[in-house]
Design an enzyme around this catalytic site. Sequence first.
Site, PDB file in Angstrom:
ATOM      1  N   LYS A  76      14.954   0.407  25.476  1.00 11.70           N
ATOM      2  CA  LYS A  76      15.805   0.134  24.306  1.00 11.70           C
ATOM      3  C   LYS A  76      16.655  -1.107  24.533  1.00 11.70           C
ATOM      4  CE  LYS A  76      15.209   4.501  22.165  1.00 11.70           C
ATOM      5  NZ  LYS A  76      15.652   5.852  21.876  1.00 11.70           N
ATOM      6  N   ARG A 113      12.231  10.729  27.844  1.00 12.79           N
ATOM      7  CA  ARG A 113      11.125  10.202  27.023  1.00 12.79           C
ATOM      8  C   ARG A 113      10.934   8.741  27.397  1.00 12.79           C
ATOM      9  NH1 ARG A 113      10.369   7.250  22.531  1.00 12.79           N
ATOM     10  NH2 ARG A 113       8.678   7.846  21.138  1.00 12.79           N
TER      11      ARG A 113
HETATM   12  N1  PMM Z   1      13.201   7.100  20.482  1.00 12.75           N
HETATM   13  C1  PMM Z   1      12.200   6.556  19.770  1.00 12.75           C
HETATM   14  C2  PMM Z   1      11.237   7.383  19.139  1.00 12.75           C
HETATM   15  N2  PMM Z   1      11.295   8.718  19.246  1.00 12.75           N
HETATM   16  N3  PMM Z   1      12.350  10.653  20.099  1.00 12.75           N
HETATM   17  C3  PMM Z   1      13.342  11.216  20.793  1.00 12.75           C
HETATM   18  N4  PMM Z   1      13.415  12.563  20.910  1.00 12.75           N
HETATM   19  N5  PMM Z   1      14.302  10.456  21.408  1.00 12.75           N
HETATM   20  C4  PMM Z   1      14.309   9.106  21.352  1.00 12.75           C
HETATM   21  O1  PMM Z   1      15.227   8.482  21.912  1.00 12.75           O
HETATM   22  C5  PMM Z   1      13.272   8.462  20.594  1.00 12.75           C
HETATM   23  C6  PMM Z   1      12.294   9.283  19.976  1.00 12.75           C
HETATM   24  C7  PMM Z   1      12.112   5.068  19.648  1.00 12.75           C
HETATM   25  O2  PMM Z   1      11.417   4.494  20.694  1.00 12.75           O
HETATM   26  P1  PMM Z   1       9.884   3.947  20.594  1.00 12.75           P
HETATM   27  O3  PMM Z   1       9.770   3.176  19.313  1.00 12.75           O
HETATM   28  O4  PMM Z   1       9.667   3.138  21.784  1.00 12.75           O
HETATM   29  O5  PMM Z   1       8.976   5.140  20.593  1.00 12.75           O
END
Ligand code: PMM
Length: 263
Positions: free
Chosen positions: A203, A242
């Site tokens: 992030k 995650r």
């Molecule tokens: N962040 C993203 C997408 N899904 N789900 C959870 N539970 N927690 C998160 O912090 C989260 C998520 C965004 O990241 P990406 O676009 O790299 O998947």
Amino acid sequence: MGVVNVTPDSFSDGGAWFTPEAAVAHGRDLVEQGADLVDVGGESTRPGAERPSTQEELRRVLPVVAALSELAPVSVDTMRASVAAAALDAGASVVNDVSGGLADPEMGPLVAERGVPFVAMHWRGHSTLMQSRAQYDDVVADVCAELGARVEALVADGVAVDDIVLDPGLGFAKLAHHNWELLRRLDEVSALGHRLVVGSSRKKFLGLVGRTPETERAPLERDVATAATTLYVAQHDVWAVRVHDVRGTVDALDVADALRGPA
Ligand code: PMM
């Protein structure tokens, strides 16, 4: 929890695994590298992103969920109850909803009916407007209060309290200093009494740490900072991190275990 984004536009790896074949091969690699759970999503949540149609989201995620659930437990990353239902039918065993059930009023009742773990993330609105909502009196107290309200609403929908996993939602309606404050005071989020997921991976606040907007690290260059954050998070009571880079995460978690000493 290893991330498989079946999207053309995610900030962290957009487009890299957009065909079902590439997404399944990537998920298989993550399992081989040590992921205990694979998180499959078909909607980018990057600030400003447009939502795909339900049909398009289903087309993206279902074949990938079906193939990967033969190899490992799969969570489906969706804000739509109809997509969650179809993914559970295809073999997913966890629903991960970045809106915590707020985006679709059918989500709580669906999860209640299916009796599966539900990751409810802190969220204040869709990608197009979330960063304008990054305003808090005390970010940790406000996030905890809003997560607590989600728990109450989900329980009222019939979701078993033990099935509710919480996530502070780093980067979602949060500025860098909000994310750091939430990490610093993660024990206050744990004190809500639920299992926790933390998603710091790649992030923006990790691209900016120790740097300026001119020298910010690109998303693919944030895995070392992610692993450092994972080592910290692992010293708190979390159920899952995650992440995109499973190999580096496994190393960070092994370091955390070694520091804890023999059981
Ligand atoms: N962040 C993203 C997408 N899904 N789900 C959870 N539970 N927690 C998160 O912090 C989260 C998520 C965004 O990241 P990406 O676009 O790299 O998947």
